[in-house]
Design a protein around this motif. Structure first.
Motif, PDB file in Angstrom:
ATOM      1  N   PRO A 285       0.824  -1.218   0.000  1.00 38.96           N
ATOM      2  CA  PRO A 285       0.000   0.000   0.000  1.00 38.96           C
ATOM      3  C   PRO A 285       0.858   1.268   0.000  1.00 38.96           C
ATOM      4  N   GLU A 286       0.458   2.221  -0.805  1.00 39.57           N
ATOM      5  CA  GLU A 286       1.179   3.500  -0.876  1.00 39.57           C
ATOM      6  C   GLU A 286       2.668   3.307  -1.170  1.00 39.57           C
ATOM      7  N   PHE A 287       3.009   2.392  -2.073  1.00 36.95           N
ATOM      8  CA  PHE A 287       4.393   2.111  -2.463  1.00 36.95           C
ATOM      9  C   PHE A 287       5.253   1.594  -1.303  1.00 36.95           C
ATOM     10  N   ALA A 288       4.595   1.098  -0.244  1.00 35.35           N
ATOM     11  CA  ALA A 288       5.362   0.653   0.926  1.00 35.35           C
ATOM     12  C   ALA A 288       6.234  -0.553   0.611  1.00 35.35           C
ATOM     13  N   SER A 289       5.886  -1.319  -0.436  1.00 28.96           N
ATOM     14  CA  SER A 289       6.702  -2.489  -0.742  1.00 28.96           C
ATOM     15  C   SER A 289       7.407  -2.338  -2.092  1.00 28.96           C
ATOM     16  N   ASP A 290       7.516  -1.095  -2.558  1.00 28.55           N
ATOM     17  CA  ASP A 290       8.155  -0.829  -3.850  1.00 28.55           C
ATOM     18  C   ASP A 290       9.674  -1.012  -3.728  1.00 28.55           C
ATOM     19  N   ILE A 291      10.254  -1.859  -4.583  1.00 33.25           N
ATOM     20  CA  ILE A 291      11.706  -1.991  -4.599  1.00 33.25           C
ATOM     21  C   ILE A 291      12.195  -1.646  -6.007  1.00 33.25           C
ATOM     22  N   MET A 292      13.503  -1.703  -6.234  1.00 30.69           N
ATOM     23  CA  MET A 292      14.049  -1.259  -7.509  1.00 30.69           C
ATOM     24  C   MET A 292      13.432  -2.006  -8.699  1.00 30.69           C
ATOM     25  N   GLY A 293      13.221  -3.315  -8.550  1.00 28.37           N
ATOM     26  CA  GLY A 293      12.679  -4.107  -9.651  1.00 28.37           C
ATOM     27  C   GLY A 293      11.274  -3.664 -10.047  1.00 28.37           C
ATOM     28  N   THR A 294      10.424  -3.411  -9.059  1.00 23.53           N
ATOM     29  CA  THR A 294       9.063  -2.981  -9.385  1.00 23.53           C
ATOM     30  C   THR A 294       9.059  -1.549  -9.919  1.00 23.53           C
ATOM     31  N   LEU A 295       9.945  -0.714  -9.391  1.00 26.43           N
ATOM     32  CA  LEU A 295      10.058   0.660  -9.896  1.00 26.43           C
ATOM     33  C   LEU A 295      10.494   0.640 -11.365  1.00 26.43           C
ATOM     34  N   PHE A 296      11.461  -0.196 -11.671  1.00 23.37           N
ATOM     35  CA  PHE A 296      11.954  -0.345 -13.044  1.00 23.37           C
ATOM     36  C   PHE A 296      10.827  -0.769 -13.980  1.00 23.37           C
ATOM     37  N   TYR A 297      10.093  -1.792 -13.572  1.00 20.90           N
ATOM     38  CA  TYR A 297       9.001  -2.302 -14.397  1.00 20.90           C
ATOM     39  C   TYR A 297       7.944  -1.221 -14.649  1.00 20.90           C
ATOM     40  N   ARG A 298       7.528  -0.548 -13.577  1.00 22.27           N
ATOM     41  CA  ARG A 298       6.498   0.469 -13.689  1.00 22.27           C
ATOM     42  C   ARG A 298       6.956   1.634 -14.560  1.00 22.27           C
ATOM     43  N   THR A 299       8.248   1.992 -14.402  1.00 19.85           N
ATOM     44  CA  THR A 299       8.753   3.152 -15.124  1.00 19.85           C
ATOM     45  C   THR A 299       8.794   2.908 -16.631  1.00 19.85           C
ATOM     46  N   PHE A 300       9.329   1.756 -17.054  1.00 24.01           N
ATOM     47  CA  PHE A 300       9.470   1.600 -18.507  1.00 24.01           C
ATOM     48  C   PHE A 300       8.231   1.016 -19.170  1.00 24.01           C
ATOM     49  N   PHE A 301       7.475   0.195 -18.420  1.00 18.08           N
ATOM     50  CA  PHE A 301       6.360  -0.502 -19.034  1.00 18.08           C
ATOM     51  C   PHE A 301       5.052   0.224 -18.778  1.00 18.08           C
ATOM     52  N   GLY A 302       5.026   0.998 -17.711  1.00 19.64           N
ATOM     53  CA  GLY A 302       3.791   1.658 -17.324  1.00 19.64           C
ATOM     54  C   GLY A 302       2.920   0.701 -16.541  1.00 19.64           C
ATOM     55  N   PHE A 303       2.039   1.242 -15.697  1.00 15.96           N
ATOM     56  CA  PHE A 303       1.125   0.370 -14.959  1.00 15.96           C
ATOM     57  C   PHE A 303      -0.110   1.169 -14.624  1.00 15.96           C
ATOM     58  N   GLN A 304      -1.262   0.636 -15.005  1.00 11.30           N
ATOM     59  CA  GLN A 304      -2.533   1.329 -14.810  1.00 11.30           C
ATOM     60  C   GLN A 304      -2.468   2.751 -15.350  1.00 11.30           C
ATOM     61  N   LEU A 305      -2.520   3.776 -14.477  1.00 11.37           N
ATOM     62  CA  LEU A 305      -2.604   5.138 -14.986  1.00 11.37           C
ATOM     63  C   LEU A 305      -1.251   5.699 -15.404  1.00 11.37           C
ATOM     64  N   GLN A 306      -0.171   5.083 -14.903  1.00 11.63           N
ATOM     65  CA  GLN A 306       1.148   5.619 -15.231  1.00 11.63           C
ATOM     66  C   GLN A 306       1.577   5.150 -16.624  1.00 11.63           C
ATOM     67  N   LEU A 307       1.975   6.137 -17.472  1.00  7.17           N
ATOM     68  CA  LEU A 307       2.411   5.794 -18.817  1.00  7.17           C
ATOM     69  C   LEU A 307       3.861   5.328 -18.786  1.00  7.17           C
ATOM     70  N   GLY A 308       4.179   4.361 -19.650  1.00 10.65           N
ATOM     71  CA  GLY A 308       5.552   3.876 -19.681  1.00 10.65           C
ATOM     72  C   GLY A 308       6.495   4.895 -20.290  1.00 10.65           C
ATOM     73  N   ASN A 309       7.713   4.967 -19.754  1.00 10.94           N
ATOM     74  CA  ASN A 309       8.728   5.866 -20.279  1.00 10.94           C
ATOM     75  C   ASN A 309      10.028   5.075 -20.427  1.00 10.94           C
ATOM     76  N   PRO A 310      10.253   4.499 -21.631  1.00 17.42           N
ATOM     77  CA  PRO A 310      11.391   3.588 -21.780  1.00 17.42           C
ATOM     78  C   PRO A 310      12.743   4.191 -21.394  1.00 17.42           C
ATOM     79  N   THR A 311      13.034   5.416 -21.813  1.00 15.81           N
ATOM     80  CA  THR A 311      14.381   5.907 -21.503  1.00 15.81           C
ATOM     81  C   THR A 311      14.536   6.179 -20.005  1.00 15.81           C
ATOM     82  N   MET A 312      13.455   6.622 -19.355  1.00 14.05           N
ATOM     83  CA  MET A 312      13.531   6.777 -17.904  1.00 14.05           C
ATOM     84  C   MET A 312      13.731   5.405 -17.259  1.00 14.05           C
TER      85      MET A 312
END
Lengths: 278, 306
Positions: free
Chosen positions: B247-274
Motif C-alpha cells: 500500500p502507498e508504495f510501501a513495498s516498492d523496490i528497484m525491480g518494481t520501480l523499473f518495471y512500472r517506469t518503462f512498461f507503465g502500470f494502470q494510470l502511469q504511462l511507460g517511459n522507456p528511456t527513464m
C-alpha cells in the motif's frame, strides 16, 4: 541430569529443530495440495483434514482445464526450457573447450568477457532487449524467450565447464592428436568426461528458466506463448475468488518441478558437494 | 592452463567460440550497453533526443520522481537487511545442524530445499492464501497457541507489508545459504575439531573459533549472491502486490520501480528511456556490490584448501 540422558538430549536437539523447521517449510505446500482436492465448503470448514469420500472434489481442476490453456502453458514451458538447455550446454561446452584447451592471444580477455554476465542480471537490459525483439519481429514468440535464456545461461555454464575441462588429463588429448584425430573429434571425446558438470549445470540452469516471470511477461505475454509461471500468474489474477481453481492451478504448477527435483536432487546435491570440495 | 600454443587464430577455434559469443553479445551485452546509452536520452513520444544527464537529475531530484526512487532504494535495503539478518543466519544454523550428522540428514536436506526450487509466483500465492483472513490459516494457527490477538493483515498494512514480503522471500530462499554453508562445513577435516575437542573445547567454541573462520569465504559468496538477488528481485512483490507495490508504495523496490517506469502500470504511462535510467542505477548498485566483494572481501579473507 544423568550423563546418558544428557547425551541423548544433545543428540536429539538437532533433530528437533530440523523437524520444526521442516514443518514450517513444507506445511504451506502440503496445505495447498490437500485442499486442492476438496469441496469449497471443506476448504474453509476443515482446512487441515485430508480429503475423504465426502469432501473429495476435482471441481478446481475441471475449472482450470476448461477455462485456461494449461496444457498449452506446460508445452510452452517445456519447449522453452528444453531447447534453451540443449543450446546452453552444447555451445557452452564448445566455448569452454576453446578457453580451456588453446592458448590463443586474448584467451583471458574472452574468458573475462564471457563471465561478466554471471553477476550482472540480464534483466537490466530489458528495454533494449524488447526493442531488439520488436525489430526482429520476435515479440510473442517462444524463440524470443529461448534466445534470451540462452544468453542468460551461458556465462555460468562456460565458467564451470571450463574449470572441469581443465582437469581432464592432457595425455588423453595428446594421444588422440597423435592418432590424427581432428580438434572437433577431440571435443567429442572430452564431452562425456565432464558429464557430471553438465548434469549439475543443467539443473541449475533449468529451474530459473522454468520459474521465470519477468521475460514471459514482457517478451511473450500472449496466451498462445504463455509459460506455466506466467499462465498461472494471469489465471490466478482472474479467478482469485474461485478457491478451488486457485488451489488446483497452484498444485498443477508445482507438481512437475517438484517431481523433477525429487528425481534429480541426489545428483544435484552431490555435484554441489563435489564442486565445493574441489 | 591452456596446453598447445598456437600462433594464428585457427578456424576450429572460431567454430568453438563463435556461437556462444554471438548469442551472448547480441542478447546480453548489446542490450545492457544500449540501455546505458538510452539513459542519456529523453523520451518524446516514440522518438528520443539526447538529453545528457537530465533523466538522472529528474529521477533523483524531481518532486514526482525522487520520492519513488529513494523510497524504492530504501525499501530494497530493508529487503536486503532482512535477508542478511534472518535468511543467512538461519541458513547457517540449518547447515550446522545438518552437518552434525545422522542418517536422516540427506532427507532433511532434500526436503528443506524444496521451497527454493518452486516459482516465486507460486510461493507468493501460497503465502497470500495462508495469510488471508478469509481462509484464516495463519490466524487459526496463532489462536491454537493462544496468540490469536497477534494476528494482523500483515500483507495489507503499510507498516508491515515490506517485512512480511521479505520474510516470505527468506522462507523460500533459505535453502541456498543452507546448501552453500553445508558443503563448506562438511569439507572441513574432522581432525581439526577432534584436536580441539581433545583439548577440552566445547561444541560451541569449536564452531565459532575453528569452523566459522574457515567459513568466511562462503559468508562472502552468500552475501554477494543475496545482494545481487535482492537488488534484482521483482516477481514476489509483483505477484502479491502488483506493479504499484502497495500500500502507498510501501513495498516498492528497484525491480518494481523499473518495471512500472518503462512498461507503465494502470494510470502511469511507460517511459522507456527513464526506465533505462532506473536500470543503469540498479546496474551501478549491483556492480559496486560485486566490486566491493571482489576487491575488498576476497583479498582480505584467506581461503584454505584441504
Amino acid at each position: 541430569m544423568p550423563y546418558s540422558l544428557r547425551r541423548w538430549a544433545e543428540r536429539m536437539a538437532p533433530h528437533l529443530i530440523l523437524l520444526m523447521y521442516l514443518l514450517l517449510a513444507l506445511f504451506p505446500i502440503f496445505l495447498i495440495v490437500i485442499n486442492s482436492f476438496k469441496t469449497r465448503n471443506a476448504i474453509f470448514g476443515m482446512p487441515y483434514q485430508l480429503p475423504d469420500s465426502e469432501t473429495f472434489s476435482l471441481i478446481g481442476y475441471e475449472t482450470v482445464f476448461s477455462r485456461s490453456s494449461f496444457q498449452q502453458y506446460f508445452l510452452n514451458s517445456l519447449i522453452v526450457t528444453v531447447l534453451s538447455l540443449i543450446v546452453i550446454l552444447f555451445t557452452g561446452a564448445m566455448a569452454a573447450f576453446a578457453l580451456s584447451e588453446y592458448a590463443f592471444p586474448g584467451n583471458a580477455l574472452v574468458g573475462l568477457y564471457l563471465s561478466f554476465g554471471i553477476m550482472i542480471p540480464i534483466r537490466l537490459g530489458t528495454v533494449s532487449l524488447l526493442r531488439l525483439m520488436v525489430g526482429l519481429g520476435l515479440v510473442n514468440t517462444l524463440v524470443a524467450l529461448i534466445l534470451m535464456y540462452i544468453a542468460q545461461g551461458l556465462p555460468l555454464a562456460i565458467f564451470i565447464l571450463s574449470q572441469f575441462m581443465r582437469q581432464v588429463p592432457r595425455e588423453l588429448k595428446e594421444a588422440a592428436r597423435i592418432d590424427g584425430a581432428s580438434e572437433y573429434r577431440i571435443f567429442w571425446l572430452i564431452l562425456p568426461l565432464v558429464r557430471p558438470a553438465i548434469g549439475a549445470i543443467g539443473i541449475f540452469t533449468m529451474i530459473p528458466i522454468w520459474n521465470d516471470l519477468w521475460f514471459p511477461l514482457i517478451l511473450a505475454p500472449g496466451d498462445q506463448t504463455a509459460t506455466v509461471t506466467l499462465g498461472v500468474q494471469q489465471f490466478l489474477g482472474q479467478f482469485v475468488s474461485d478457491w478451488n481453481a486457485v488451489l488446483a492451478s497452484l498444485t498443477l504448477a508445482m507438481i512437475p518441478i517438484l517431481l523433477l527435483y525429487l528425481v534429480f536432487s541426489r545428483q544435484m546435491m552431490r555435484s554441489i558437494t563435489a564442486g565445493a570440495i574441489k | 592452463m591452456p596446453s598447445s600454443p598456437t600462433r594464428k587464430f585457427p578456424a576450429h577455434l572460431l567454430v568453438f567460440l563463435a556461437p556462444a559469443t554471438a548469442v551472448y553479445t547480441l542478447f546480453m551485452v548489446y542490450p545492457l550497453l544500449d540501455s546505458l546509452r538510452l539513459s542519456f536520452f529523453a523520451q518524446n513520444g516514440a522518438s528520443e533526443t539526447f538529453a545528457g544527464l537530465q533523466n538522472y537529475v529528474t529521477l533523483l531530484t524531481d518532486p514526482l520522481w525522487a520520492p519513488r526512487f529513494w523510497g524504492a532504494l530504501r525499501n530494497n535495503f530493508v529487503f536486503f537487511a532482512v535477508h542478511m539478518l534472518v535468511q543467512n543466519p538461519l541458513g547457517l544454523l540449518l547447515a550446522a545442524l545438518l552437518a552434525s550428522g545422522g542418517r536422516a540428514r540427506s532427507i532433511y536436506r532434500t526436503l528443506l530445499f524444496m521451497p527454493t526450487v518452486l516459482s516465486v509466483v507460486i510461493i507468493g500465492f501460497i503465502w497470500q492464501l495462508i495469510l488471508n483472513p478469509l481462509w484464516g490459516i495463519a490466524e487459526g494457527l496463532l489462536k491454537a497457541v493462544s496468540l490469536g490477538a497477534l494476528f494482523q493483515p500483515w500483507l495489507g498494512q503499510q507498516s508491515t507489508a515490506l517485512v512480511t514480503l521479505s520474510l516470505i522471500s527468506v522462507w523460500q530462499f533459505v535453502g541456498i545459504p543452507m546448501i552453500l554453508f553445508y558443503t563448506a562445513l562438511i569439507s572441513i577435516p574432522e581432525e581439526l575439531s577432534e584436536a580441539a575437542y581433545v583439548d577440552g573445547a566445547s561444541g560451541w567454541d569449536i564452531f565459532w573459533r575453528i569452523k566459522f573462520p574457515l567459513l568466511l569465504p562462503t559468508v562472502g559468496i552468500v552475501t554477494i549472491l543475496t545482494f545481487v538477488g535482492n537488488f534484482n528481485a521483482f516477481d514476489l512483490i509483483f505477484t502479491i502486490k502488483g506493479g504499484l507495490a502497495g500500500p502507498e508504495f510501501a513495498s516498492d523496490i528497484m525491480g518494481t520501480l523499473f518495471y512500472r517506469t518503462f512498461f507503465g502500470f494502470q494510470l502511469q504511462l511507460g517511459n522507456p528511456t527513464m526506465g533505462t535510467t532506473v536500470a543503469t542505477l540498479m546496474f551501478l548498485i549491483i556492480l559496486s556490490g560485486v566490486l566491493l566483494y571482489t576487491y575488498v572481501w576476497q583479498r582480505r579473507v584467506t581461503t584454505y584448501e584441504f
